[in-house]
Design a protein around this motif. Structure first.
Motif, short mmCIF file in Angstrom:
data_model
loop_
_atom_site.label_atom_id
_atom_site.label_comp_id
_atom_site.label_asym_id
_atom_site.label_seq_id
_atom_site.Cartn_x
_atom_site.Cartn_y
_atom_site.Cartn_z
N ALA A 100 1.64 10.99 13.44
CA ALA A 100 0.81 11.12 12.24
C ALA A 100 1.66 11.21 10.99
CB ALA A 100 -0.10 12.34 12.37
N GLY A 101 2.78 11.92 11.07
CA GLY A 101 3.66 12.05 9.92
C GLY A 101 4.28 10.73 9.50
N ASN A 102 4.64 9.89 10.47
CA ASN A 102 5.16 8.57 10.14
C ASN A 102 4.12 7.72 9.43
OD1 ASN A 102 7.96 7.48 11.25
ND2 ASN A 102 7.27 9.09 12.65
N ILE A 103 2.89 7.81 9.90
CA ILE A 103 1.82 7.01 9.29
C ILE A 103 1.50 7.52 7.89
CG2 ILE A 103 -0.61 6.33 9.51
CD1 ILE A 103 -0.19 6.59 12.58
N ALA A 104 1.63 8.82 7.69
CA ALA A 104 1.31 9.41 6.39
C ALA A 104 2.38 9.16 5.34
CB ALA A 104 1.10 10.92 6.55
N LEU A 141 7.29 7.95 22.98
CA LEU A 141 6.39 6.82 23.16
C LEU A 141 7.11 5.64 23.78
CD1 LEU A 141 4.63 6.85 19.66
CD2 LEU A 141 3.97 8.12 21.73
N THR A 142 6.33 4.72 24.33
CA THR A 142 6.90 3.45 24.78
C THR A 142 7.18 2.56 23.57
OG1 THR A 142 4.77 2.29 24.94
CG2 THR A 142 5.47 3.58 26.87
N GLU A 143 7.93 1.48 23.78
CA GLU A 143 8.24 0.57 22.68
C GLU A 143 6.96 -0.03 22.10
OE1 GLU A 143 9.91 -1.18 19.69
OE2 GLU A 143 11.02 0.14 21.04
N ALA A 144 6.02 -0.40 22.96
CA ALA A 144 4.76 -0.97 22.47
C ALA A 144 3.97 0.04 21.65
CB ALA A 144 3.91 -1.49 23.63
N GLN A 145 3.98 1.30 22.08
CA GLN A 145 3.29 2.33 21.31
C GLN A 145 3.95 2.56 19.96
OE1 GLN A 145 3.49 5.41 24.29
NE2 GLN A 145 1.37 5.11 24.94
N ARG A 146 5.30 2.53 19.93
CA ARG A 146 5.99 2.67 18.64
C ARG A 146 5.65 1.51 17.72
NH1 ARG A 146 10.04 4.90 22.06
NH2 ARG A 146 11.06 2.88 22.40
N ARG A 147 5.53 0.33 18.27
CA ARG A 147 5.15 -0.83 17.45
C ARG A 147 3.74 -0.64 16.88
NH1 ARG A 147 8.02 -5.51 18.18
NH2 ARG A 147 9.52 -4.02 19.00
N ARG A 148 2.86 -0.05 17.66
CA ARG A 148 1.50 0.21 17.18
C ARG A 148 1.49 1.29 16.09
NH1 ARG A 148 -0.68 1.15 23.02
NH2 ARG A 148 -2.40 2.24 22.00
N VAL A 149 2.39 2.26 16.20
CA VAL A 149 2.53 3.24 15.11
C VAL A 149 2.95 2.53 13.83
CG1 VAL A 149 3.83 5.24 14.28
CG2 VAL A 149 3.10 5.14 16.67
N ALA A 150 3.87 1.60 13.94
CA ALA A 150 4.32 0.85 12.76
C ALA A 150 3.18 0.04 12.16
CB ALA A 150 5.48 -0.06 13.13
N VAL A 151 2.32 -0.53 13.01
CA VAL A 151 1.15 -1.25 12.52
C VAL A 151 0.25 -0.29 11.74
CG1 VAL A 151 -0.94 -2.51 13.15
CG2 VAL A 151 1.21 -2.99 14.34
N ALA A 152 0.00 0.89 12.32
CA ALA A 152 -0.85 1.87 11.65
C ALA A 152 -0.27 2.28 10.31
CB ALA A 152 -1.04 3.09 12.56
N ARG A 153 1.05 2.48 10.27
CA ARG A 153 1.71 2.86 9.00
C ARG A 153 1.53 1.76 7.96
NH1 ARG A 153 8.03 3.95 9.36
NH2 ARG A 153 7.97 1.71 9.80
N ALA A 154 1.64 0.50 8.40
CA ALA A 154 1.47 -0.62 7.46
C ALA A 154 0.04 -0.71 6.95
CB ALA A 154 1.87 -1.92 8.15
N LEU A 155 -0.92 -0.32 7.78
CA LEU A 155 -2.33 -0.41 7.40
C LEU A 155 -2.82 0.78 6.58
CD1 LEU A 155 -3.82 -1.65 10.80
CD2 LEU A 155 -3.50 -3.02 8.73
N ALA A 156 -2.07 1.88 6.60
CA ALA A 156 -2.56 3.13 6.02
C ALA A 156 -2.90 3.01 4.55
CB ALA A 156 -1.53 4.23 6.25
N THR A 157 -2.15 2.20 3.80
CA THR A 157 -2.37 2.10 2.35
C THR A 157 -3.49 1.12 1.99
OG1 THR A 157 -0.64 0.41 2.20
CG2 THR A 157 0.02 2.70 1.84
#
Length: 336
Positions: A100-104, A141-157
């Protein structure tokens, strides 16, 4: 909508400039999931950086919803850049922060207040399917889950456009599907236009509506994926359709032989048996196979036909929307 007009981009080389993009023209509709496919050094990542306004082209124009971005600078350029999020091929996450902190993080930089920030983080966590992982750290997390975190971070704004540069790079095939599903869901639920670059044509088959094929910086073909599957000589068709490897002797055993591309449930399930019955011919599948493009079943078969009305049966199949190419053994070559 993203419009790319006559785009060229070069970089300094040892003896002469290296031309990364050559007169590229593309039109990407709002809400599309558009794939750009090509081998290494074909210009995919350069195109993504130019569309993201991270690189300036030598010539040509990028328009975002009709806005010519060529003359933007300063504050206006920064404002427009915020509408275009970029997911790098190997995105970096803050190891010491939670999911959550990464996405925020980008919301904090923009000064978004606490309640609104938590609401946005919760929304994108749901979209990427990681709500239960919100308080974990990336290393868990797995690599795929980390990639999904990055997607969420990109979408947050709340961007209008998401550029995903090789989003499945380094991820095992069985896990890559989860990343692609997240991109498709972002497009469907948030209305984000997704421009995806990849060297892997199977990525296009899974999620993309449209595709452009880059080779040495040039667009060599583009269009909807399903239309390109039926285009004679299409690279997309060669990459995505099942291969056909039928011995000549097997083909020669029939009165007529043809390669047939069938698109959609009705065509794949019923067209060939109906033709056999209607024209009283023996119609056998002697090569090829089935696949899916998104949710649409697609088949490429080599068929052998025996019977007095073999030509009529193949013509009827073509008239019903299949794409039929007679082989050399047949009387004539047709494509319809």
């Amino acid at each position: 909508m993203i419009t790319v007009e006559n785009l060229s981009k070069s970089f300094p080389g040892k003896s002469s400039p290296v031309l990364a993009l050559r007169e590229v023209n593309l039109e990407i509709g709002a809400g599309a999931l558009y794939g750009v496919v090509g081998p290494a050094r074909s210009g995919k990542s350069t195109l993504a950086k130019v569309v993201a306004l991270q690189e300036k082209p030598d010539r040509g124009t990028v328009r975002l919803d009709g806005l010519n971005t060529a003359g933007l600078d300063g504050r206006r350029l920064r404002e427009v850049r915020r509408q275009v999020a970029v997911l790098d091929a190997v995105p970096a996450l803050h190891a010491e922060r939670t999911v959550a902190g990464n996405i925020a993080a980008p919301l904090e930089r923009l000064g978004v207040d606490g309640p609104q920030r938590r609401n946005r983080v919760g929304r994108v966590l749901d979209i990427v399917g990681l709500t239960q992982r919100a308080n974990q750290q990336p290393g868990e997390l797995t690599e795929a889950q980390r990639r999904r975190v990055a997607v969420a971070r990109a979408l947050a704004t709340g961007p209008a456009v998401l550029l995903a540069d090789d989003p499945t790079a380094g991820i095992a095939a069985e896990e890559a599907t989860s990343v692609l599903t997240v991109l498709d869901r972002a497009r469907a639920e948030l209305g984000v236009t997704v421009l995806l670059t990849t060297p892997d044509s199977t990525v296009v088959r899974r999620v993309c509506d449209q595709v452009a094929v880059l080779d040495a910086g040039r667009v060599v073909e583009h269009g909807t994926v399903l239309d390109l599957l039926a285009a004679p000589g299409s690279r997309t068709a060669d990459a995505l359709l099942p291969a056909i490897d039928t011995p000549r002797a097997q083909t020669a055993a029939y009165d007529r032989a043809a390669d047939v591309v069938l698109i959609g449930f009705a065509a794949v399930g019923a067209l060939l048996p109906e033709a056999a019955t209607r024209f009283d011919v023996e119609l056998a599948t002697i090569g090829g196979g089935l696949t899916r493009v998104g949710d649409t079943p697609v088949a490429r078969f080599r068929v052998g036909v025996r019977g007095r009305q073999a030509d009529s049966a193949l013509a009827w199949i073509a008239e019903r929307g299949a794409y039929v190419t007679h082989l050399a053994e047949g009387p004539q070559s047709i494509a319809a």
